[in-house]
Design an enzyme around this catalytic site. Structure first.
Site, PDB file in Angstrom:
ATOM      1  CG  HIS A  34     -12.133  61.162  57.491  1.00 16.93           C
ATOM      2  ND1 HIS A  34     -13.504  61.255  57.518  1.00 16.93           N
ATOM      3  CD2 HIS A  34     -11.737  61.756  56.345  1.00 16.93           C
ATOM      4  CE1 HIS A  34     -13.916  61.902  56.453  1.00 16.93           C
ATOM      5  NE2 HIS A  34     -12.863  62.216  55.715  1.00 16.93           N
ATOM      6  CG  HIS A  37     -14.197  58.176  54.386  1.00 18.69           C
ATOM      7  ND1 HIS A  37     -13.044  58.808  54.766  1.00 18.69           N
ATOM      8  CD2 HIS A  37     -14.499  58.663  53.153  1.00 18.69           C
ATOM      9  CE1 HIS A  37     -12.651  59.636  53.809  1.00 18.69           C
ATOM     10  NE2 HIS A  37     -13.518  59.575  52.821  1.00 18.69           N
ATOM     11  N   GLY A 147     -21.870  61.444  51.769  1.00 15.38           N
ATOM     12  CA  GLY A 147     -21.905  62.376  52.895  1.00 15.38           C
ATOM     13  C   GLY A 147     -22.523  63.708  52.517  1.00 15.38           C
ATOM     14  CB  SER A 186      -8.862  62.697  52.819  1.00 26.57           C
ATOM     15  OG  SER A 186      -9.885  61.727  52.946  1.00 26.57           O
TER      16      SER A 186
HETATM   17  P1  AMP Z   1     -14.052  61.235  49.649  1.00 28.92           P
HETATM   18  O1  AMP Z   1     -13.169  60.083  50.039  1.00 28.92           O
HETATM   19  O2  AMP Z   1     -13.588  62.543  50.181  1.00 28.92           O
HETATM   20  O3  AMP Z   1     -14.362  61.256  48.177  1.00 28.92           O
HETATM   21  O4  AMP Z   1     -15.430  60.980  50.367  1.00 28.92           O
HETATM   22  C1  AMP Z   1     -16.135  59.773  50.202  1.00 28.92           C
HETATM   23  C2  AMP Z   1     -17.503  59.914  50.817  1.00 28.92           C
HETATM   24  O5  AMP Z   1     -17.388  60.212  52.203  1.00 28.92           O
HETATM   25  C3  AMP Z   1     -18.308  61.058  50.182  1.00 28.92           C
HETATM   26  O6  AMP Z   1     -19.656  60.648  50.048  1.00 28.92           O
HETATM   27  C4  AMP Z   1     -18.177  62.154  51.197  1.00 28.92           C
HETATM   28  O7  AMP Z   1     -19.263  63.066  51.191  1.00 28.92           O
HETATM   29  C5  AMP Z   1     -18.150  61.360  52.489  1.00 28.92           C
HETATM   30  N1  AMP Z   1     -17.522  62.166  53.553  1.00 28.92           N
HETATM   31  C6  AMP Z   1     -16.324  62.799  53.490  1.00 28.92           C
HETATM   32  N2  AMP Z   1     -16.109  63.487  54.623  1.00 28.92           N
HETATM   33  C7  AMP Z   1     -17.193  63.287  55.409  1.00 28.92           C
HETATM   34  C8  AMP Z   1     -17.573  63.746  56.709  1.00 28.92           C
HETATM   35  N3  AMP Z   1     -16.794  64.552  57.436  1.00 28.92           N
HETATM   36  N4  AMP Z   1     -18.762  63.335  57.211  1.00 28.92           N
HETATM   37  C9  AMP Z   1     -19.571  62.515  56.476  1.00 28.92           C
HETATM   38  N5  AMP Z   1     -19.268  62.057  55.254  1.00 28.92           N
HETATM   39  C10 AMP Z   1     -18.098  62.434  54.725  1.00 28.92           C
END
Ligand code: AMP
Length: 280
Positions: A34, A37, A147, A186
């Site tokens: 999204h 990412h 993030g 997600s």
């Molecule tokens: P994930 O796919 O949920 O493991 O997230 C992958 C990376 O994207 C991690 O470093 C999260 O902190 C970052 N991330 C997820 N959601 C957001 C968001 N809304 N804003 C900024 N970074 C995000």
């Protein structure tokens, strides 16, 4: 943009780039990408000559009764987003590529993982540290992007990099939100229509905390009680935790003295949402 499914493919590509004196950024994700990412990928593209995005739903960081099986996946769409954001390589390994049979070695951390999400998700950060450490070895990035939405994860990774002498810079990126304040995730795709309507209360409670601290309030109990009251006005919300911790050690504090972090986890049905804000 290339897609690699094996560790060797990534290693060869990165070796080629490094031979040309190019810098490499890594954005670790679990896919179903999204705008959150995307902002990490764009930051990496800006800062580095080449960007690797890993898309891997890491079984090791899921607890027994968590959502590993149902975690949303859409690789075609993810590839398009990576391409449009300017990524050069997607690393999309199968679980057996990352964890072949007879996998015995783990990276774990004390103290920083005791509270917040660590207490409700035992073993979660061991899974995160292990996979991220492996990705660091595989992609050998100059910079890696995480993030601030996952504030404890960001703090844990920064500490792991310092403690284990990984030769890279960890870059924290701001939380990207929906128009009504809900942090993009997600897992938001799990929410029913009614749960989605109530979910912005996480951000509203944190905004209240920010305003209270700005107005001079430092007593955590006073602020926290009001946050609980606000969240409890939403009938579908179940608070897992609301914690105020030291911004570096992540140990609980009773007064907001900067730098501090307010973090919360709230369940809506089977969906667990997290959010946080920094006081600095
Ligand atoms: P994930 O796919 O949920 O493991 O997230 C992958 C990376 O994207 C991690 O470093 C999260 O902190 C970052 N991330 C997820 N959601 C957001 C968001 N809304 N804003 C900024 N970074 C995000």
């Amino acid at each position: 943009m290339n897609i690699a499914e094996t560790i060797n493919q990534v290693r060869q590509t990165v070796k080629l780039w490094k031979g040309q004196g190019l810098t490499v950024g890594l954005v670790p994700t679990m896919g179903f990408l999204h705008e959150g990412h995307e902002s990490l990928i764009r930051q990496s593209v800006k800062d580095n000559d080449r960007t690797v995005v890993s898309i891997f739903v890491n079984p090791m960081q899921f607890g027994k009764n968590e959502d590993l099986e149902t975690y949303p996946r859409d690789f075609q769409r993810d590839s398009r987003i990576c391409q449009e954001a300017g990524a050069d390589l997607i690393f999309h390994p199968a679980p057996e590529e990352m964890y072949p049979p007879q996998f015995f070695t783990y990276t774990d951390m004390d103290t920083l993982t005791d509270g917040l999400c660590g207490s409700g998700r035992p073993g979660h950060f061991r899974g995160v540290c292990t996979v991220v450490g492996k990705l660091f070895h595989i992609a050998a990035p100059d910079r890696a992007y995480f993030g601030q939405k996952d504030a404890q994860q960001l703090a844990v990774i920064k500490k792991m990099v310092r403690d284990l002498n990984f030769d890279l810079e960890v870059v924290g990126c701001p939380t990207v939100r929906e128009a009504d304040g809900l942090a993009k995730s997600s897992r938001n795709s799990y929410l029913s229509e009614e749960e989605r309507k109530q979910a912005p209360v996480l951000r509203q409670a944190l905004s209240y905390a920010e305003a209270a601290v700005r107005a001079g309030e430092t007593d955590v109990k006073t602020i926290r009680d009001e946050m609980i009251r606000m969240i409890e006005t939403k009938p579908l919300a179940r608070i897992e935790y609301i914690e105020f911790v030291d911004g570096e050690t992540l140990q609980p504090v009773s007064r907001v003295e900067k730098p501090a972090l307010a973090a919360l986890a709230v369940r809506f049905g089977k969906t667990r949402l997290i959010d946080n804000c920094f006081f600095q």
